[in-house]
Design a protein around this motif. Structure first.
Motif, mmCIF file in Angstrom:
data_model
loop_
_atom_site.group_PDB
_atom_site.id
_atom_site.type_symbol
_atom_site.label_atom_id
_atom_site.label_comp_id
_atom_site.label_asym_id
_atom_site.label_seq_id
_atom_site.Cartn_x
_atom_site.Cartn_y
_atom_site.Cartn_z
ATOM 1 N N THR A 1 28.237 2.049 16.995
ATOM 2 C CA THR A 1 29.247 1.086 16.540
ATOM 3 C C THR A 1 28.788 -0.362 16.633
ATOM 4 O OG1 THR A 1 30.258 0.901 18.736
ATOM 5 C CG2 THR A 1 31.077 2.658 17.274
ATOM 6 N N HIS A 2 27.553 -0.585 17.047
ATOM 7 C CA HIS A 2 27.019 -1.945 17.199
ATOM 8 C C HIS A 2 27.831 -2.763 18.200
ATOM 9 C CE1 HIS A 2 24.819 -0.712 13.645
ATOM 10 N NE2 HIS A 2 25.944 -0.593 12.973
ATOM 11 N N GLY A 3 28.230 -2.095 19.298
ATOM 12 C CA GLY A 3 28.857 -2.814 20.396
ATOM 13 C C GLY A 3 30.355 -2.716 20.514
ATOM 14 N N ARG B 1 22.414 5.623 20.758
ATOM 15 C CA ARG B 1 22.880 6.786 20.000
ATOM 16 C C ARG B 1 22.027 8.009 20.340
ATOM 17 N NH1 ARG B 1 25.057 6.151 13.830
ATOM 18 N NH2 ARG B 1 26.207 8.117 13.738
ATOM 19 N N THR C 1 19.033 -2.273 27.440
ATOM 20 C CA THR C 1 20.431 -2.309 27.017
ATOM 21 C C THR C 1 21.361 -2.264 28.219
ATOM 22 O OG1 THR C 1 20.246 0.077 26.700
ATOM 23 C CG2 THR C 1 20.045 -1.308 24.742
ATOM 24 N N ASP D 1 27.829 3.504 9.137
ATOM 25 C CA ASP D 1 28.319 2.123 9.091
ATOM 26 C C ASP D 1 29.609 2.000 8.292
ATOM 27 O OD1 ASP D 1 26.255 1.251 10.661
ATOM 28 O OD2 ASP D 1 25.021 0.516 9.003
#
Length: 444
Positions: free
Chosen positions: A67-69, A265, A224, A98
């Motif tokens: 989800t890109h954060g 992921r 991360t 996306d």
């Protein structure tokens, strides 16, 4: 009723993509949405979820993979509804793309997901999705992937393959039977189980280790989450720290947690319903193998024992609680597995479990988030220390506090603390977290 090591592995160890609490929410939404004639953003009018306090606590702040954060229970729910595949269980979000993420953002901005807190404890996720004249519902209880009910316009859907675990009339009761059976076992009984591990079991354990090592490699490469593992490696290069068994276990385990809590992921091989438990139960054992003489099969059997002991402790403290299960359950599992790998007997393992129980019991669970990497760092190091102390003849005395005359009574005491003694603590933790959420919402 009796259970084998294979039974325990099959019921307690499984791959999970993302933190299992928001994943359970996503799974519930995906299951309900599968009943709808149309799962597009335009067709879904509203989503409402009713959650137990600990699902709520563990789903507030952790990043959702792919989800890109993005974070949040509302995010997990709409992602599951729009693009989750409920047939994948705890990997329900494996196929989101996306476009799904963009659709989720749009839905949250214009419609939103209603999140309600259930007062009763015990794992519970009830999802209601309204679409035109259709209302679809799902209910998950007891375990993160245990869908026990699907309803369409109030009518129970009995034929869904998603309910096969309930429809065969054995799985739910079998898990309860396993917990009850584990509670009656002595440590010697659990250790004896690993002699029954066959080639298939060992291959499954190997796959789980490799799964978790990929997360560790990701965390070390990208830093991360909080970047604890990468920071420890950096401090080694700066000669601020020294690489030993404990430090190696800390680095590997915390780096994997950094990756998982940071939204990588990649699936984790979970243990006793938790991906972070799985990291703690496996990686400290793998980390120390290069410091001692061993054969590969013994490493795998040590990890198998760790999974079994983790399940044993979790049967006492509960699936979700105010106690950090990574510390007291998976930490105990890792301590037992490390002791076994180094050559200790059941007596040494008993001492290791008592040592880590004295050390870490009382560490609270304040939800899943990037900061879990610090706790996994602590648990991994403590597991190594507890094992080494016991192998040196050091074991906490049974006159001390909650420590019993053996690992069994010690674990029972931990269970009492978790299920009875820390009920008010859990409510206070959730109260603080909800107030933070309300304050944040007021400022936005």
């Amino acid at each position: 009723m009796s259970f084998s090591a294979k039974d325990i592995l099959q019921m307690q160890v499984a791959p999970a993509l993302g933190c299992t609490e928001p994943v359970a929410v996503a799974l519930g939404a995906a299951a309900a949405a599968s009943l709808l004639p149309d799962r597009t953003i335009d067709s879904i009018d509203s989503i409402e979820i009713l959650l137990d306090p600990n699902i709520y606590k563990n789903g507030l702040a952790v990043i959702i993979p792919g989800t890109h954060g993005m974070i949040g229970l509302d995010t997990a729910s709409i992602l599951g509804a729009l693009g989750g595949d409920p047939a994948l269980g705890l990997e329900v979000l494996a196929d989101i793309d996306d476009d799904t993420v963009a659709g989720a953002k749009t839905f949250l901005e214009h419609k939103g997901v209603t999140v309600n807190l259930r007062e009763e404890s015990g794992l519970y996720v009830h999802t209601t999705i309204k679409s035109a004249e259709v209302i679809a519902e799902s209910v998950i209880v007891r375990r993160h992937n245990n869908i026990v009910e699907l309803r369409l316009n109030g009518i129970i859907q009995k034929g869904s393959p998603l309910l096969k675990e309930l429809n065969d009339g054995t799985t739910v009761s079998r898990h309860q039977q396993l917990e009850d059976w584990l509670k009656q076992r002595r440590l010697e009984d659990l250790v004896a189980l690993i002699e029954g591990l066959d080639a298939e079991d060992l291959q499954f354990i190997e796959e789980g280790i490799q799964c978790n090592l990929k997360l560790a490699a990701y965390g070390l490469k990208y830093g991360t989450g909080l970047g604890i593992g990468k920071a420890l490696e950096r401090m080694l290069k700066q000669k601020l720290l020294t690489r030993d068994m404990s430090m190696t276990a800390k680095i590997l385990t915390s780096a994997a947690a950094d990756a998982r809590m940071g939204g990588a992921r990649l699936p984790a091989m979970s243990s006793a319903g938790s991906g972070n438990h799985g990291l703690t139960a496996t990686l400290p054992i793998w980390a120390i193998k290069d410091f001692i003489d061993h054969d590969h099969e013994t490493v795998l059997r040590a990890v198998g024992l760790s999974h079994i002991v983790t399940a044993y402790v979790k049967a006492h403290i509960g699936t979700l609680s105010a106690v950090c299960g990574c510390s007291v359950a998976a930490g105990a599992g890792a301590a037992a597995g490390i002791t076994y790998l180094i050559g200790g007997d059941a007596g040494h393992m008993a001492g290791a479990i008592k040592n880590i129980s004295e050390d870490l019991t009382g560490i609270i669970c304040d939800g899943a988030k990037a900061g879990c990497a610090i706790k996994l760092n602590t648990a991994a190091g403590a597991a190594v220390q507890a094992a080494l102390f016991s192998l040196q003849g050091i074991s906490v005395q049974d006159t001390d506090g909650i420590i019993g005359d053996g690992p069994e009574s010690t674990v029972r005491n931990m269970g009492i603390i978790s299920t009875e003694g820390m009920v008010a603590t859990d409510k206070t933790i959730i109260k603080i977290m909800r107030e933070k959420q309300q304050l944040k919402a007021g400022k936005s």
